[in-house]
Each structure stands twice: as structure tokens, then as C-alpha cells.
Design a protein around this motif. Structure first.
Motif, PDB file in Angstrom:
ATOM      1  N   ASP A  46       0.808  -1.208   0.000  1.00 58.25           N
ATOM      2  CA  ASP A  46       0.000   0.000   0.000  1.00 58.25           C
ATOM      3  C   ASP A  46       0.849   1.269   0.000  1.00 58.25           C
ATOM      4  O   ASP A  46       0.492   2.249  -0.636  1.00 58.25           O
ATOM      5  N   VAL A  54       2.678  -1.138  -8.723  1.00 62.91           N
ATOM      6  CA  VAL A  54       1.542  -1.651  -7.950  1.00 62.91           C
ATOM      7  C   VAL A  54       0.238  -1.315  -8.662  1.00 62.91           C
ATOM      8  O   VAL A  54      -0.665  -2.161  -8.769  1.00 62.91           O
ATOM      9  N   ARG A  55       0.138  -0.102  -9.197  1.00 67.22           N
ATOM     10  CA  ARG A  55      -1.081   0.286  -9.913  1.00 67.22           C
ATOM     11  C   ARG A  55      -1.268  -0.540 -11.187  1.00 67.22           C
ATOM     12  O   ARG A  55      -2.391  -0.926 -11.531  1.00 67.22           O
ATOM     13  N   ARG A  58      -2.480  -3.949 -10.111  1.00 66.15           N
ATOM     14  CA  ARG A  58      -3.907  -3.896  -9.715  1.00 66.15           C
ATOM     15  C   ARG A  58      -4.809  -3.830 -10.946  1.00 66.15           C
ATOM     16  O   ARG A  58      -5.865  -4.448 -10.984  1.00 66.15           O
ATOM     17  N   THR A  61      -5.011  -7.329 -12.572  1.00 65.21           N
ATOM     18  CA  THR A  61      -5.730  -8.362 -11.819  1.00 65.21           C
ATOM     19  C   THR A  61      -6.899  -7.744 -11.064  1.00 65.21           C
ATOM     20  O   THR A  61      -6.872  -7.636  -9.837  1.00 65.21           O
ATOM     21  N   PRO A  62      -7.942  -7.351 -11.767  1.00 68.32           N
ATOM     22  CA  PRO A  62      -9.083  -6.743 -11.065  1.00 68.32           C
ATOM     23  C   PRO A  62      -9.846  -7.797 -10.249  1.00 68.32           C
ATOM     24  O   PRO A  62      -9.886  -8.968 -10.596  1.00 68.32           O
ATOM     25  N   GLN A  88      -7.500 -13.822  -5.011  1.00 65.70           N
ATOM     26  CA  GLN A  88      -7.257 -12.523  -5.627  1.00 65.70           C
ATOM     27  C   GLN A  88      -5.962 -11.914  -5.099  1.00 65.70           C
ATOM     28  O   GLN A  88      -5.158 -11.367  -5.866  1.00 65.70           O
ATOM     29  N   ASP A  89      -5.723 -12.026  -3.798  1.00 65.61           N
ATOM     30  CA  ASP A  89      -4.489 -11.497  -3.215  1.00 65.61           C
ATOM     31  C   ASP A  89      -3.261 -12.221  -3.762  1.00 65.61           C
ATOM     32  O   ASP A  89      -2.240 -11.589  -4.062  1.00 65.61           O
ATOM     33  N   PHE A  92      -2.668 -11.144  -7.405  1.00 65.97           N
ATOM     34  CA  PHE A  92      -2.078  -9.808  -7.424  1.00 65.97           C
ATOM     35  C   PHE A  92      -0.610  -9.851  -7.019  1.00 65.97           C
ATOM     36  O   PHE A  92       0.250  -9.239  -7.656  1.00 65.97           O
TER      37      PHE A  92
END
Length: 129
Positions: A46, A54-55, A58, A61-62, A88-89, A92
Motif C-alpha cells: 500500500d 503496484v497500480r 492492480r 488483476t481486477p 485474488q491477493d 495480485f
């Protein structure tokens, strides 16, 4: 004992290329270690310095569209929502690790190219000296 490299020929462009190559290899190694350690820590991406990666991860992998609107009514539904969220985690995290690995390999490869160019120039200058 005669060597192929003469220290007096190590000057100018070849010194800069060798230095930049060593620096890029060191940075690549440090960032690779950082990427490996970050992968093992859940939710650690984060507030990191490589937010553009990171963006991108993201965006690649929505999360499933309806995952946020589901309210589990029993333990089975709660288990399913938890499993989907965990998957999902992991997806990502793997995507981010691969993107970071691409950066590591690109920078490391450029460092190797600079080391090769600098040592070749040093060898040629040594032969002519």
C-alpha cells in the motif's frame, strides 16, 4: 607477469561504463531482494516506493465485480468469499512479483552490457598502450 589489462588505460569512458555497470547490478540485486521479501508480506504494497508498478498490477488483476456487494449469510458463503479474496491477493502478489522481476532483469541486463562495454574498451586501450 604480464596481464591483458593495464591500469593506466582505465580512464575516461571505460571507467564510467564499468562504474555504472557495477552500480546497476548492485541496484538490480537490491531491488530483487526487496521484491522477494515484499511478496511474502500480505498487504505490504500500500505504501511502497514503486507505486506505478503496484497500480499496473492492480489494473491487470481486477477483483471480481460482485465480490464487494456480497454479504455472506452462512458459513459456507463466508468461506467462499474468503477463498475468492485470498486467491485474488495471491494473483495480485504474483503479478507484482513478475513485474518487479522484469524490472530487475532489465536493469541487471543493462548493467551487464555496460560492464562488457567498459571492459572491452579497457582491453583495447591496454593493447594499444
Amino acid at each position: 607477469m604480464k596481464t591483458r589489462f593495464v591500469w593506466s588505460a582505465l580512464r575516461g569512458g571505460c571507467r564510467r561504463k564499468l562504474g555504472a555497470g557495477v552500480l546497476l547490478l548492485a541496484l538490480s540485486t537490491a531491488y530483487g531482494l526487496y521484491a522477494g521479501r515484499q511478496f511474502g508480506i500480505r498487504g505490504s504494497d500500500d505504501h511502497v516506493f514503486d507505486q506505478p508498478l503496484v497500480r499496473v498490477a492492480r489494473a491487470m488483476t481486477p477483483a471480481p465485480r460482485h465480490l464487494g456487494t456480497i454479504t455472506p449469510e452462512n458459513t459456507r458463503e463466508l468461506y467462499l468469499v474468503t477463498v475468492i479474496s485470498d486467491q485474488q491477493d495471491v494473483t495480485f502478489g504474483l503479478t507484482l512479483l513478475i513485474l518487479r522481476s522484469i524490472v530487475v532483469l532489465t536493469v541487471g541486463g543493462l548493467g551487464m552490457v555496460l560492464l562488457t562495454a567498459g571492459s572491452t574498451e579497457w582491453e583495447i586501450r591496454s593493447e594499444t598502450a
